[in-house]
Write a protein that holds these residues in place. Structure first.
Motif, PDB file in Angstrom:
ATOM      1  N   LEU A 182      56.932  38.386  52.718  1.00  0.00           N
ATOM      2  CA  LEU A 182      57.162  39.325  51.619  1.00  0.00           C
ATOM      3  C   LEU A 182      58.140  38.721  50.620  1.00  0.00           C
ATOM      4  CD1 LEU A 182      57.554  42.645  53.658  1.00  0.00           C
ATOM      5  CD2 LEU A 182      55.537  41.912  52.361  1.00  0.00           C
ATOM      6  N   ARG A 183      58.088  39.223  49.404  1.00  0.00           N
ATOM      7  CA  ARG A 183      59.020  38.780  48.370  1.00  0.00           C
ATOM      8  C   ARG A 183      59.593  39.997  47.670  1.00  0.00           C
ATOM      9  NH1 ARG A 183      56.805  34.001  44.676  1.00  0.00           N
ATOM     10  NH2 ARG A 183      59.062  33.850  44.349  1.00  0.00           N
ATOM     11  N   GLY A 184      60.845  39.886  47.241  1.00  0.00           N
ATOM     12  CA  GLY A 184      61.465  40.927  46.438  1.00  0.00           C
ATOM     13  C   GLY A 184      61.654  42.230  47.186  1.00  0.00           C
ATOM     14  N   ARG A 185      61.288  43.324  46.517  1.00  0.00           N
ATOM     15  CA  ARG A 185      61.429  44.670  47.053  1.00  0.00           C
ATOM     16  C   ARG A 185      60.145  45.426  46.806  1.00  0.00           C
ATOM     17  NH1 ARG A 185      66.486  42.897  46.571  1.00  0.00           N
ATOM     18  NH2 ARG A 185      68.211  44.254  47.238  1.00  0.00           N
ATOM     19  N   GLY A 186      59.845  46.381  47.690  1.00  0.00           N
ATOM     20  CA  GLY A 186      58.612  47.122  47.491  1.00  0.00           C
ATOM     21  C   GLY A 186      58.268  47.992  48.674  1.00  0.00           C
ATOM     22  N   ARG A 187      56.966  48.247  48.849  1.00  0.00           N
ATOM     23  CA  ARG A 187      56.486  49.073  49.955  1.00  0.00           C
ATOM     24  C   ARG A 187      55.230  48.436  50.530  1.00  0.00           C
ATOM     25  NH1 ARG A 187      55.870  55.263  48.676  1.00  0.00           N
ATOM     26  NH2 ARG A 187      58.151  54.982  48.602  1.00  0.00           N
ATOM     27  N   ALA A 188      55.156  48.390  51.846  1.00  0.00           N
ATOM     28  CA  ALA A 188      54.006  47.784  52.515  1.00  0.00           C
ATOM     29  C   ALA A 188      53.631  48.628  53.729  1.00  0.00           C
ATOM     30  CB  ALA A 188      54.338  46.348  52.954  1.00  0.00           C
ATOM     31  N   ARG A 189      52.374  49.112  53.777  1.00  0.00           N
ATOM     32  CA  ARG A 189      51.914  49.847  54.954  1.00  0.00           C
ATOM     33  C   ARG A 189      51.767  48.908  56.145  1.00  0.00           C
ATOM     34  NH1 ARG A 189      46.677  53.116  53.432  1.00  0.00           N
ATOM     35  NH2 ARG A 189      46.976  53.740  55.620  1.00  0.00           N
ATOM     36  N   VAL A 190      51.356  47.677  55.845  1.00  0.00           N
ATOM     37  CA  VAL A 190      51.214  46.625  56.847  1.00  0.00           C
ATOM     38  C   VAL A 190      51.780  45.352  56.222  1.00  0.00           C
ATOM     39  CG1 VAL A 190      49.599  45.237  58.212  1.00  0.00           C
ATOM     40  CG2 VAL A 190      49.146  47.669  57.837  1.00  0.00           C
ATOM     41  N   ILE A 191      52.478  44.548  57.017  1.00  0.00           N
ATOM     42  CA  ILE A 191      52.980  43.264  56.533  1.00  0.00           C
ATOM     43  C   ILE A 191      51.894  42.231  56.764  1.00  0.00           C
ATOM     44  CG2 ILE A 191      54.765  41.518  56.783  1.00  0.00           C
ATOM     45  CD1 ILE A 191      56.582  43.697  57.952  1.00  0.00           C
ATOM     46  N   THR A 192      51.295  41.753  55.678  1.00  0.00           N
ATOM     47  CA  THR A 192      50.184  40.815  55.778  1.00  0.00           C
ATOM     48  C   THR A 192      50.557  39.488  55.138  1.00  0.00           C
ATOM     49  OG1 THR A 192      48.578  42.628  55.689  1.00  0.00           O
ATOM     50  CG2 THR A 192      47.761  40.405  55.239  1.00  0.00           C
ATOM     51  N   CYS A 193      50.400  38.419  55.881  1.00  0.00           N
ATOM     52  CA  CYS A 193      50.727  37.093  55.352  1.00  0.00           C
ATOM     53  C   CYS A 193      49.737  36.713  54.259  1.00  0.00           C
ATOM     54  CB  CYS A 193      50.699  36.060  56.472  1.00  0.00           C
ATOM     55  SG  CYS A 193      51.093  34.386  55.894  1.00  0.00           S
ATOM     56  N   PRO A 194      50.198  36.283  53.093  1.00  0.00           N
ATOM     57  CA  PRO A 194      49.280  35.910  52.011  1.00  0.00           C
ATOM     58  C   PRO A 194      48.594  34.569  52.215  1.00  0.00           C
ATOM     59  CG  PRO A 194      51.562  35.577  51.328  1.00  0.00           C
ATOM     60  CD  PRO A 194      51.622  36.231  52.682  1.00  0.00           C
ATOM     61  N   TYR A 195      48.892  33.873  53.312  1.00  0.00           N
ATOM     62  CA  TYR A 195      48.289  32.558  53.551  1.00  0.00           C
ATOM     63  C   TYR A 195      46.987  32.680  54.361  1.00  0.00           C
ATOM     64  CZ  TYR A 195      48.559  27.434  54.414  1.00  0.00           C
ATOM     65  OH  TYR A 195      48.345  26.085  54.467  1.00  0.00           O
ATOM     66  N   HIS A 196      47.064  33.224  55.574  1.00  0.00           N
ATOM     67  CA  HIS A 196      45.881  33.345  56.426  1.00  0.00           C
ATOM     68  C   HIS A 196      45.633  34.787  56.895  1.00  0.00           C
ATOM     69  CE1 HIS A 196      47.151  29.063  56.981  1.00  0.00           C
ATOM     70  NE2 HIS A 196      45.853  28.869  56.820  1.00  0.00           N
ATOM     71  N   ALA A 197      46.404  35.731  56.337  1.00  0.00           N
ATOM     72  CA  ALA A 197      46.194  37.168  56.593  1.00  0.00           C
ATOM     73  C   ALA A 197      46.551  37.610  58.001  1.00  0.00           C
ATOM     74  CB  ALA A 197      44.772  37.582  56.247  1.00  0.00           C
ATOM     75  N   TRP A 198      47.396  36.877  58.702  1.00  0.00           N
ATOM     76  CA  TRP A 198      47.949  37.436  59.931  1.00  0.00           C
ATOM     77  C   TRP A 198      48.733  38.686  59.536  1.00  0.00           C
ATOM     78  CZ3 TRP A 198      49.826  34.395  64.686  1.00  0.00           C
ATOM     79  CH2 TRP A 198      48.831  33.486  65.101  1.00  0.00           C
ATOM     80  N   SER A 199      48.665  39.720  60.359  1.00  0.00           N
ATOM     81  CA  SER A 199      49.283  40.982  59.965  1.00  0.00           C
ATOM     82  C   SER A 199      50.226  41.497  61.044  1.00  0.00           C
ATOM     83  CB  SER A 199      48.220  42.038  59.643  1.00  0.00           C
ATOM     84  OG  SER A 199      47.452  42.342  60.790  1.00  0.00           O
ATOM     85  N   TYR A 200      51.222  42.262  60.579  1.00  0.00           N
ATOM     86  CA  TYR A 200      52.273  42.791  61.445  1.00  0.00           C
ATOM     87  C   TYR A 200      52.552  44.228  61.041  1.00  0.00           C
ATOM     88  CZ  TYR A 200      52.887  37.755  61.893  1.00  0.00           C
ATOM     89  OH  TYR A 200      52.665  36.425  62.088  1.00  0.00           O
ATOM     90  N   GLY A 201      52.920  45.044  62.014  1.00  0.00           N
ATOM     91  CA  GLY A 201      53.323  46.405  61.713  1.00  0.00           C
ATOM     92  C   GLY A 201      54.702  46.435  61.073  1.00  0.00           C
ATOM     93  N   THR A 202      55.038  47.570  60.516  1.00  0.00           N
ATOM     94  CA  THR A 202      56.360  47.706  59.920  1.00  0.00           C
ATOM     95  C   THR A 202      57.464  47.680  60.973  1.00  0.00           C
ATOM     96  OG1 THR A 202      56.035  50.104  59.933  1.00  0.00           O
ATOM     97  CG2 THR A 202      55.570  48.937  57.869  1.00  0.00           C
TER      98      THR A 202
END
Length: 391
Positions: free
Chosen positions: A96-116
């Motif tokens: 993630l970069r900066g500040r914001g809101r994410a329902r799921v943390i998703t890597c912008p490289y290969h789309a591995w995802s993580y819960g909050t």
């Protein structure tokens, strides 16, 4: 007396500020010393990440960093705040970069995802790996703590003493003495700038007003330097200066202003809280190291929601005053590398008035203690041996 040897001169920081030398110039310029500070100080201390106003809803997050370590602070679906290293467990891309809101943390490289909550959720192709254990790929945690009811700090040391215990009394003092503290709202934006100086130079400059009447003409006309009082506590310090009665330089402070003192607090190692006379507002600024001779000044400002923005005061605080300090600190950094300088001497006033540098002395003792005398002696002895070894 603490004594750390170096081929360029000893450390002569003693316990008595009235008879103590300062840290030597090499403590601000030596790359090896800076590398050890990273582990001994910065990766074991509490640093400012943001405020609760930015983390109200599930998925709200802020990112922050200390040196090359980026972190995430995020509110999970259950309402709990969590902190994690900001790095994907697949191939180490920033999440993630900066500040914001994410329902799921998703890597912008290969789309591995993580819960909050930091747990691994999924990755394309994982079904092809029968021995893949999702539990092994959760995000790595860091310590976080809410300070004074609204400020969020992080610490890479999972075994660190709670900030509330280390900074006992500071939270209560901020809540008690900052006018409108509980009602202040975050001002959008994160003012920032860099200076070509070691982080300790910036802290040294902040911790004394010996230079104020000389180097800050507007500030010394605004505040009565004779009223200066400073106190030092375990890991924090406080400065108080009253509004000057007969001001000559135009500065926007009404006669019925709610705030008629300058209040400045520093907390080890990088955080400051600042109040100037006028309308109730508060700035939180950090001196974050980015290199042995480079520091990022970054912060946030808070003010009363029903008070119009005071652009003149904002311009002075985040412009003129900051610019003056940057010029001072950058000149000091150049001087610290001079062969004509070894170390200085603290000025000391037992009454804790304008001329005292007791808080700087306290900071230098903290640095020496955190670095560890034996560790530094051994490392610097190796440096001396390398310098004299035939090539």
């Amino acid at each position: 007396m603490h004594a750390i040897r170096d081929i360029r001169g000893p450390v002569t920081v003693t316990d008595d500020p009235g008879h103590s030398g300062t840290l030597p110039g090499w403590a601000y310029t030596d790359q090896d010393f800076f590398a050890r500070e990273r582990e001994a100080i910065h990766f074991r201390s509490w640093h400012y990440a943001g405020c609760l106003e930015e983390l109200r809803e599930a998925g709200d997050y802020v990112t922050a960093s200390i040196l090359d370590q980026s972190v995430i602070v995020i509110r999970d679906k259950s309402g709990e705040l969590g902190g994690f290293y900001n790095v994907c467990q697949h191939r180490a891309h920033e999440l993630l970069r900066g500040r914001g809101r994410a329902r799921v943390i998703t890597c912008p490289y290969h789309a591995w995802s993580y819960g909050t909550d930091g747990h691994f959720r999924g990755a394309r192709g994982m079904q092809n790996l029968p021995d893949f254990d999702p539990r092994a790929f959760a995000l790595k945690p860091i310590r976080i703590e809410v300070f004074a009811g609204r400020f969020v700090f992080f610490n890479l040391d999972l075994d660190a003493m709670p900030l509330a215990e280390q900074a006992g009394g500071l939270a209560e003092e901020l809540q008690r003495e900052v006018v409108g503290f509980d009602r202040m709202a975050l001002v959008p934006g994160t003012p920032s700038g860099t200076m070509k100086a070691n982080w300790k130079v910036a802290v040294d400059n902040y911790l004394e007003c010996y230079h104020c009447s000389i180097a800050h003409p507007i500030l010394s006309d605004l505040l009565d330097m004779k009223s200066h009082f400073i106190k030092t506590e375990k890991i924090w310090m406080s400065q108080i200066l009253d509004l000057k009665a007969n001001r000559k330089i135009s500065y926007p402070v009404a006669e019925d202003a709610a705030v008629k003192q300058g209040r400045f607090w520093w907390m080890w190692p990088t955080t400051t809280f600042n109040v100037l006379p006028g309308s109730p507002d508060l700035s939180v600024f950090s001196f974050m190291p980015i290199g042995v001779g480079s520091t990022l000044q970054i912060g946030q400002c808070f003010t009363m929601p029903d008070v119009p923005a005071d652009l003149a005061r904002h311009s002075y605080r985040n412009g003129v005053l900051t610019d003056e300090d940057v010029v001072l600190c950058e000149s000091v950094q150049r001087g610290l590398a001079s062969r004509g300088y070894s170390s200085g001497r603290f000025m000391y006033d037992p009454a804790a008035g304008e001329l005292t540098e007791a808080a700087v002395h306290h900071f230098h003792r903290m640095v020496v203690t955190a670095m560890g005398m034996t560790q530094c002696d051994a490392a610097l002895t190796n440096l001396a041996e390398q310098a004299t070894r035939p090539t």
